[in-house]
Scaffold this motif. Structure first.
Motif, PDB file in Angstrom:
ATOM      1  N   ASN A   1       3.806   3.935   5.943  1.00  0.00           N
ATOM      2  CA  ASN A   1       4.835   3.417   6.851  1.00  0.00           C
ATOM      3  C   ASN A   1       4.968   1.902   6.744  1.00  0.00           C
ATOM      4  O   ASN A   1       4.977   1.186   7.741  1.00  0.00           O
ATOM      5  N   ASN A   2       5.048   1.418   5.513  1.00  0.00           N
ATOM      6  CA  ASN A   2       5.275   0.007   5.174  1.00  0.00           C
ATOM      7  C   ASN A   2       4.118  -0.922   5.564  1.00  0.00           C
ATOM      8  O   ASN A   2       4.278  -2.136   5.580  1.00  0.00           O
ATOM      9  N   LYS A   3       2.948  -0.391   5.843  1.00  0.00           N
ATOM     10  CA  LYS A   3       1.769  -1.208   6.131  1.00  0.00           C
ATOM     11  C   LYS A   3       0.701  -0.914   5.089  1.00  0.00           C
ATOM     12  O   LYS A   3       0.362   0.249   4.837  1.00  0.00           O
ATOM     13  N   LEU A   4       0.154  -1.968   4.476  1.00  0.00           N
ATOM     14  CA  LEU A   4      -0.857  -1.803   3.441  1.00  0.00           C
ATOM     15  C   LEU A   4      -2.118  -1.181   4.021  1.00  0.00           C
ATOM     16  O   LEU A   4      -2.721  -1.729   4.946  1.00  0.00           O
ATOM     17  N   GLY A   5      -2.507  -0.013   3.466  1.00  0.00           N
ATOM     18  CA  GLY A   5      -3.688   0.691   3.941  1.00  0.00           C
ATOM     19  C   GLY A   5      -4.831   0.692   2.945  1.00  0.00           C
ATOM     20  O   GLY A   5      -5.991   0.713   3.334  1.00  0.00           O
ATOM     21  N   ILE A   6      -4.518   0.680   1.651  1.00  0.00           N
ATOM     22  CA  ILE A   6      -5.553   0.697   0.607  1.00  0.00           C
ATOM     23  C   ILE A   6      -5.128  -0.254  -0.509  1.00  0.00           C
ATOM     24  O   ILE A   6      -3.979  -0.220  -0.949  1.00  0.00           O
TER      25      ILE A   6
ATOM     26  N   ILE B   1       4.917  10.376   8.081  1.00  0.00           N
ATOM     27  CA  ILE B   1       4.352   9.201   7.403  1.00  0.00           C
ATOM     28  C   ILE B   1       4.940   9.110   5.995  1.00  0.00           C
ATOM     29  O   ILE B   1       5.006  10.100   5.277  1.00  0.00           O
ATOM     30  N   THR B   2       5.360   7.910   5.619  1.00  0.00           N
ATOM     31  CA  THR B   2       5.857   7.656   4.265  1.00  0.00           C
ATOM     32  C   THR B   2       4.815   6.845   3.523  1.00  0.00           C
ATOM     33  O   THR B   2       4.356   5.818   4.016  1.00  0.00           O
ATOM     34  N   TYR B   3       4.435   7.334   2.343  1.00  0.00           N
ATOM     35  CA  TYR B   3       3.462   6.648   1.501  1.00  0.00           C
ATOM     36  C   TYR B   3       4.165   6.078   0.276  1.00  0.00           C
ATOM     37  O   TYR B   3       5.000   6.751  -0.333  1.00  0.00           O
ATOM     38  N   LYS B   4       3.817   4.846  -0.084  1.00  0.00           N
ATOM     39  CA  LYS B   4       4.327   4.234  -1.310  1.00  0.00           C
ATOM     40  C   LYS B   4       3.173   3.517  -1.995  1.00  0.00           C
ATOM     41  O   LYS B   4       2.415   2.793  -1.364  1.00  0.00           O
ATOM     42  N   THR B   5       3.076   3.722  -3.300  1.00  0.00           N
ATOM     43  CA  THR B   5       2.039   3.067  -4.083  1.00  0.00           C
ATOM     44  C   THR B   5       2.681   2.202  -5.150  1.00  0.00           C
ATOM     45  O   THR B   5       3.559   2.658  -5.881  1.00  0.00           O
ATOM     46  N   TYR B   6       2.230   0.957  -5.220  1.00  0.00           N
ATOM     47  CA  TYR B   6       2.702  -0.005  -6.215  1.00  0.00           C
ATOM     48  C   TYR B   6       1.544  -0.358  -7.133  1.00  0.00           C
ATOM     49  O   TYR B   6       0.445  -0.670  -6.663  1.00  0.00           O
ATOM     50  N   ASP B   7       1.779  -0.296  -8.427  1.00  0.00           N
ATOM     51  CA  ASP B   7       0.806  -0.755  -9.417  1.00  0.00           C
ATOM     52  C   ASP B   7       1.300  -2.076  -9.980  1.00  0.00           C
ATOM     53  O   ASP B   7       2.488  -2.237 -10.261  1.00  0.00           O
ATOM     54  N   CYS B   8       0.372  -3.015 -10.133  1.00  0.00           N
ATOM     55  CA  CYS B   8       0.714  -4.358 -10.595  1.00  0.00           C
ATOM     56  C   CYS B   8      -0.085  -4.696 -11.843  1.00  0.00           C
ATOM     57  O   CYS B   8      -1.291  -4.445 -11.913  1.00  0.00           O
ATOM     58  N   LYS B   9       0.587  -5.298 -12.794  1.00  0.00           N
ATOM     59  CA  LYS B   9      -0.077  -5.775 -13.999  1.00  0.00           C
ATOM     60  C   LYS B   9      -0.845  -7.045 -13.648  1.00  0.00           C
ATOM     61  O   LYS B   9      -0.327  -7.945 -13.017  1.00  0.00           O
TER      62      LYS B   9
END
Length: 182
Positions: A90-95, A68-76
């Motif tokens: 895996n490229n699907k929004l989970g949280i 599983i690949t996790y990526k977190t993006y923070d947005c202003k």
């Protein structure tokens, strides 16, 4: 405590911390509450980028393990001290979490008597009915694909600078606190 709740609660807390650390003049690209709402659980990273626009969101964490690949993006956020965070598996929004994007402010009519009537297990609608229209405003929210969702509300009392906070999980009050209410 469910695994999704264990994941979402710290993310909500982190989002609230980021909301207090972000300044309104740090950048011009930002995400609005309407854009946040358009990025649904299960969406792709491409959907986030297309919805929020260039420069609003930055990759802040990327890891993998167990296939599983996790990526977190923070947005202003587009409001002062507001932020949003999106965690993909895996490229699907989970949280997803947001703090301050609603942009509302309390009318200052919270009292200790109202606070004492808002007890564990009450719904958001019941809290609003007890506190009165415009008294409590949502300041943060989180949701996950496991069905977990939470919202935090703040209610102020302007005459003595008192305040109350309420955390709702799956629509029911689970945690409340107050300081200085009369």
């Amino acid at each position: 405590m469910s695994r999704m709740r264990l994941l979402a609660v710290p993310v909500l807390a982190a989002a609230m911390g980021l909301a207090t650390a972000t300044t309104a003049s740090a950048a011009t690209a930002s995400i609005t509450k309407a854009e946040y709402d358009k990025v649904k659980l299960g969406s792709s990273i491409a959907t986030l980028k297309a919805t929020a626009g260039t420069g609003a969101c930055k990759l802040v964490d990327s890891s993998s393990g167990g296939g599983i690949t996790y990526k977190t993006y923070d947005c202003k956020g587009n409001k002062a001290y507001s932020t949003a965070s999106f965690t993909f598996s895996n490229n699907k929004l989970g949280i997803k979490t947001q703090a301050g994007l609603d942009g509302g402010t309390s009318n200052g009519k919270m009292t200790k008597a109202k606070y004492l009537k808002i007890t564990k297990g009450k719904t958001i609608a019941q809290m609003k009915a007890i506190a009165g229209s415009g008294t409590c405003v949502r300041v943060a929210q989180a949701s996950s694909t496991g069905g977990y969702y939470s919202s935090m509300y703040e209610c102020t009392q302007s005459s003595t600078f008192g305040a109350a906070s309420f955390l709702f999980e799956k629509g029911k009050l689970t945690i409340r606190s107050q300081s200085g209410l009369r």
